[in-house]
Every structure is written in C-alpha cells, then in structure tokens.
Design an enzyme around this catalytic site. Structure first.
Site, PDB file in Angstrom:
ATOM      1  N   GLU A  78     -13.470   6.078   4.464  1.00 55.60           N
ATOM      2  CA  GLU A  78     -12.377   5.303   3.874  1.00 55.60           C
ATOM      3  C   GLU A  78     -12.033   4.112   4.774  1.00 55.60           C
ATOM      4  O   GLU A  78     -10.876   3.714   4.878  1.00 55.60           O
ATOM      5  CB  GLU A  78     -11.154   6.216   3.694  1.00 55.60           C
ATOM      6  CG  GLU A  78     -10.102   5.673   2.760  1.00 55.60           C
ATOM      7  CD  GLU A  78      -8.911   6.604   2.636  1.00 55.60           C
ATOM      8  OE1 GLU A  78      -7.835   6.119   2.253  1.00 55.60           O
ATOM      9  OE2 GLU A  78      -9.068   7.800   2.922  1.00 55.60           O
ATOM     10  N   LYS A 100     -10.222  11.986  11.635  1.00 56.01           N
ATOM     11  CA  LYS A 100      -9.458  10.804  12.044  1.00 56.01           C
ATOM     12  C   LYS A 100      -9.342  10.825  13.560  1.00 56.01           C
ATOM     13  O   LYS A 100      -8.791  11.774  14.137  1.00 56.01           O
ATOM     14  CB  LYS A 100      -8.069  10.769  11.391  1.00 56.01           C
ATOM     15  CG  LYS A 100      -8.108  10.453   9.901  1.00 56.01           C
ATOM     16  CD  LYS A 100      -6.720  10.332   9.308  1.00 56.01           C
ATOM     17  CE  LYS A 100      -6.792   9.988   7.820  1.00 56.01           C
ATOM     18  NZ  LYS A 100      -5.444   9.948   7.197  1.00 56.01           N
ATOM     19  N   GLU A 152      -6.876  15.555  -1.987  1.00 54.05           N
ATOM     20  CA  GLU A 152      -6.567  15.497  -0.555  1.00 54.05           C
ATOM     21  C   GLU A 152      -5.149  15.963  -0.276  1.00 54.05           C
ATOM     22  O   GLU A 152      -4.186  15.459  -0.863  1.00 54.05           O
ATOM     23  CB  GLU A 152      -6.758  14.063  -0.050  1.00 54.05           C
ATOM     24  CG  GLU A 152      -6.527  13.894   1.432  1.00 54.05           C
ATOM     25  CD  GLU A 152      -6.880  12.494   1.922  1.00 54.05           C
ATOM     26  OE1 GLU A 152      -6.511  12.174   3.072  1.00 54.05           O
ATOM     27  OE2 GLU A 152      -7.509  11.720   1.173  1.00 54.05           O
ATOM     28  N   ASP A 177      -5.102  11.421  -3.348  1.00 57.40           N
ATOM     29  CA  ASP A 177      -4.458  11.847  -2.103  1.00 57.40           C
ATOM     30  C   ASP A 177      -2.993  12.103  -2.402  1.00 57.40           C
ATOM     31  O   ASP A 177      -2.274  11.204  -2.851  1.00 57.40           O
ATOM     32  CB  ASP A 177      -4.609  10.757  -1.042  1.00 57.40           C
ATOM     33  CG  ASP A 177      -4.071  11.186   0.319  1.00 57.40           C
ATOM     34  OD1 ASP A 177      -3.600  12.339   0.445  1.00 57.40           O
ATOM     35  OD2 ASP A 177      -4.133  10.381   1.260  1.00 57.40           O
ATOM     36  N   LYS A 213      -9.885   5.828  -4.613  1.00 55.34           N
ATOM     37  CA  LYS A 213      -8.864   6.799  -4.244  1.00 55.34           C
ATOM     38  C   LYS A 213      -7.517   6.336  -4.769  1.00 55.34           C
ATOM     39  O   LYS A 213      -7.213   5.128  -4.743  1.00 55.34           O
ATOM     40  CB  LYS A 213      -8.824   6.927  -2.718  1.00 55.34           C
ATOM     41  CG  LYS A 213      -7.847   7.941  -2.170  1.00 55.34           C
ATOM     42  CD  LYS A 213      -8.030   8.007  -0.655  1.00 55.34           C
ATOM     43  CE  LYS A 213      -7.121   9.004  -0.006  1.00 55.34           C
ATOM     44  NZ  LYS A 213      -7.335   9.080   1.444  1.00 55.34           N
ATOM     45  N   ASP A 223      -6.197  16.978   5.526  1.00 59.56           N
ATOM     46  CA  ASP A 223      -6.017  15.725   6.263  1.00 59.56           C
ATOM     47  C   ASP A 223      -4.865  15.869   7.247  1.00 59.56           C
ATOM     48  O   ASP A 223      -5.083  16.101   8.432  1.00 59.56           O
ATOM     49  CB  ASP A 223      -5.771  14.564   5.301  1.00 59.56           C
ATOM     50  CG  ASP A 223      -5.515  13.249   6.038  1.00 59.56           C
ATOM     51  OD1 ASP A 223      -5.835  13.161   7.250  1.00 59.56           O
ATOM     52  OD2 ASP A 223      -4.989  12.305   5.427  1.00 59.56           O
ATOM     53  N   LYS A 254      -3.312   7.186  -4.501  1.00 54.38           N
ATOM     54  CA  LYS A 254      -2.223   7.881  -3.829  1.00 54.38           C
ATOM     55  C   LYS A 254      -1.231   8.345  -4.894  1.00 54.38           C
ATOM     56  O   LYS A 254      -0.612   7.511  -5.569  1.00 54.38           O
ATOM     57  CB  LYS A 254      -1.533   6.948  -2.844  1.00 54.38           C
ATOM     58  CG  LYS A 254      -2.430   6.422  -1.739  1.00 54.38           C
ATOM     59  CD  LYS A 254      -2.620   7.454  -0.651  1.00 54.38           C
ATOM     60  CE  LYS A 254      -3.313   6.878   0.565  1.00 54.38           C
ATOM     61  NZ  LYS A 254      -3.414   7.855   1.664  1.00 54.38           N
ATOM     62  N   HIS A 275       0.870  -1.179   0.000  1.00 54.79           N
ATOM     63  CA  HIS A 275       0.000   0.000   0.000  1.00 54.79           C
ATOM     64  C   HIS A 275       0.901   1.220   0.000  1.00 54.79           C
ATOM     65  O   HIS A 275       1.574   1.538   0.978  1.00 54.79           O
ATOM     66  CB  HIS A 275      -0.899  -0.014   1.237  1.00 54.79           C
ATOM     67  CG  HIS A 275      -1.952   1.045   1.234  1.00 54.79           C
ATOM     68  ND1 HIS A 275      -3.063   0.983   0.438  1.00 54.79           N
ATOM     69  CD2 HIS A 275      -2.045   2.214   1.929  1.00 54.79           C
ATOM     70  CE1 HIS A 275      -3.822   2.048   0.645  1.00 54.79           C
ATOM     71  NE2 HIS A 275      -3.218   2.812   1.542  1.00 54.79           N
TER      72      HIS A 275
END
Length: 371
Positions: free
Chosen positions: A324, A270, A221, A195, A164, A246, A166, A19
């Site tokens: 998410e 978060k 993001e 993001d 989403k 974020d 990255k 990831h």
C-alpha cells in the site's frame, strides 16, 4: 566510523485531497525525519509517519522527537552505526516502547551504513527478491460514482489495480453497499478491499463481513479493536474472505500471539509499528513460519519513508497481497529531489546507495516546524 550527530525534524506535508480514516481525516500529513551524520560527514536519513497526532499510535510526532533527543540520542553518539542491530538492542534495554522513535533512528543508521558502503540498503537485509511491488490505491471521495470513475481511470492508466476503501466511519450498512457497487463496476479487472480501522464490534462485523464476502471483496482489514484477538480469531475462522491484522499487529511478540491464536490470517507489515526494519523482518519470519500471507502496509509516508519500507519489503520473498505504498502520490509536494516511480500497477524499488533517495534540503526547510 562513528556517529557524530543526530537531528530530528517534524515535517507537515499538505495532501491533494482529504484522506478519511475512522479516527482522523488527513489534510496535512505529519512525518518525522532524522539525520544521523558520521564523523566523516556522511549523512543517513530516516522517516516515520504518524496519523492524527496521537489518534493512531500512542506516539505523537512531538513525543517521537523529544524522546529521541532526550533518551535515544545519548545512547548512540560515538557508536559505530555498522552495528545497528546491536545498537537497536541497546536502545530497547534502556527505552521502553517508543517503537516509532526506534524505527526512525534505526532507519537513519541503516541509510548511513549503506551509503558508506555504497550499496542499496536492501543488501543489508538479505538482498532483493523483487525489483518492483504491486501498490494499492485508496478510493476516498465517499461518492460511489466518483470512486468508480477514479478506479476505472487508474486501471486504464495501469497505475493501480488494487483498491482499498476506508469504511470505519459512518453507517456500516451504507458503507458496505457503497463498496459492493464499486466491486460490481470494477469486476475482475481489480481487487477491492476494505479497512475498518477497528471501528466495528463483533455483531456488526458478522453482518458486514458476510455481505462483503458475498459481494466479492478480497480482504477485510482490522474490523475489531486492536486488543480483541479472541474476537478476531472467531471472525477469521467463520469467513472465507481473509481478515488482516493491522493495528493489533506491531511487535514481534504481538505477531507471535496473533499467529498462535489465528487472530487474523493476513499480516499487515509496518516498519514503525514493529520498531524498525530488523524487527519487521522478524515479524515477516513469524508469518512465514506460520503460513500466514503478508501485505506491505503504509503509514502514508513521503518518498523517503516509502523507499525505506519498499527496500525492506523487496527482501521478503512472498508478499501475497502486495503493498500500500502510495504515500507520495497523495502529497502536493515532497522532500526528496528524486521521486518514486509507479508504472504497470507497481512501484519500482529505488536502488541507489542507502535508500536511494536524495533529500531536498530547501523542501525540508520549507515544511519543517524546526528550521
């Protein structure tokens, strides 16, 4: 009821695939869990997840465990966890920062109290507004054709229709072209978002955000470094596509500053960054008062941590951009007996006592560094 003991464990969970984020690539996710036991023998469990040791937050897993054991634990042993808000205030007086550690302890207290009362934890935060929540999925192969195929499979299975990517690592223009091709393939069947994880400067952001906006991307993001609220404000005022705060958004005070400056026009909630469930609800109230839509973010938690976030998010009337909370789907294994249920593009909110999750002690022992 009084708190009898508090134990903290560091757990390493392998993922089904790498990831990728701008600051780290996760192949094994580290979470920190806490067990608070009452004098009656009832247990409350909490969790926070970290990313890449100290690469995302100043708090490493090891620091979270050490600071709880040395500085937080003595403040709550013998106290009544029913007063978890007062205890969190007490902890804040004597322990500066350490928001992940504070969130971990508070979540374990909340689980304990809710189990003692035989109610879901969300009843302690105003009650449930949602029985299920939309869930985004991250497309992370880096191969355009593979990501398109994965997105189409998710749509066909009705598992995810929010995607989403990255894009903070590598060549920005190449990444933007990759995203736009995926959006063209998905079309109106799904939402495509990106993001940046703070990886761009303002000049790069001007070009890339314009291209992404023209390509139909729905959300950008954290393009800029967390401290650059003025730059985020300029980008927010320049573009129609929403720009989400974020990494720059954690505490109640940061939420106030971002809302005042409009340094982002979407809030990524978060729980660990805010310092706990109660603080997150306050951040949500600031967003609501400021007319800023919200998104239920993740630190890529296991099923326990996902349930903790989901129960809190379920008490917020409007999460315009969904959530998410895909963490459990990324792991090869988990530490709870029961699992989070995903269907019809959403996740069901666990509704048993506490956070609704039963710990698998053998799995905790197997993946823990400490047992």
């Amino acid at each position: 009821m009084k708190i009898h003991s508090l134990d903290v464990y560091i757990i390493d969970l392998p993922t089904i695939r790498p990831h990728h984020l701008a600051m780290h690539t996760i192949v094994t996710q580290t979470i920190v869990i806490a067990c608070i036991k009452s004098e009656d023998g009832i247990e409350g469990w909490g969790e926070v997840a970290t990313i890449g040791g100290a690469s995302y937050s100043e708090e490493s897993p090891e620091a979270i465990k050490l600071n709880i054991e040395n500085y937080v634990k003595p403040l709550i042993i013998g106290e009544n966890p029913v007063n978890f808000d007062a205890l969190s205030y007490k902890i804040n007086r004597y322990v500066k920062g350490n928001y992940f550690a504070k969130a971990l302890v508070e979540s374990a207290m909340v689980d304990l109290v809710a189990k003692t009362l035989n109610i879901p934890a969300y009843e302690l935060f105003g009650g449930q507004c949602h029985e299920s929540l939309p869930v985004a999925w991250t497309l992370a192969s880096g191969d355009t054709a593979k990501d398109i195929e994965e997105a189409q499979n998710c749509l066909a299975a009705k598992r995810h229709n929010i995607f989403k990517l990255k894009i903070g690592k590598g060549n920005p223009k190449t990444n933007v072209a990759h995203v736009i091709k995926i959006k063209e393939a998905v079309g109106d069947a799904g939402s495509v978002r990106v993001d940046v994880n703070q990886a761009w400067d303002e000049v790069t952001s001007l070009y890339c955000i314009e291209a992404l906006q023209n390509g139909g991307v729905d959300l950008i993001e954290q393009p800029l470094v967390r401290w650059d609220n003025e730059g985020m404000s300029r980008l927010t005022s320049r573009f129609k596509v929403p720009i989400m705060a974020d990494e720059s958004l954690g505490t109640v005070q940061e939420a106030y500053q971002i809302s005042k400056l409009r340094a982002g026009n979407v809030f990524a909630l978060k729980v660990p960054k805010a310092g706990g469930l109660t603080a997150t609800k306050k951040v949500a109230a600031i967003a609501e008062a400021s007319g800023i839509p919200m998104y239920g973010g993740t630190m890529i938690e296991s099923s326990l941590g996902t349930a903790i976030c989901a129960q809190l998010y379920s008490t917020i009337p409007e999460l315009t951009f969904g959530t998410e909370l895909f963490g459990p789907l990324l792991f090869k294994d988990n530490i709870t007996v029961n699992q989070i249920e995903y269907e019809n593009f959403e996740m069901k909110i666990p509704s048993g006592p506490g956070f609704g999750m039963e710990m698998d002690r053998e799995k905790v022992k197997h993946y823990s560094r400490d047992i």
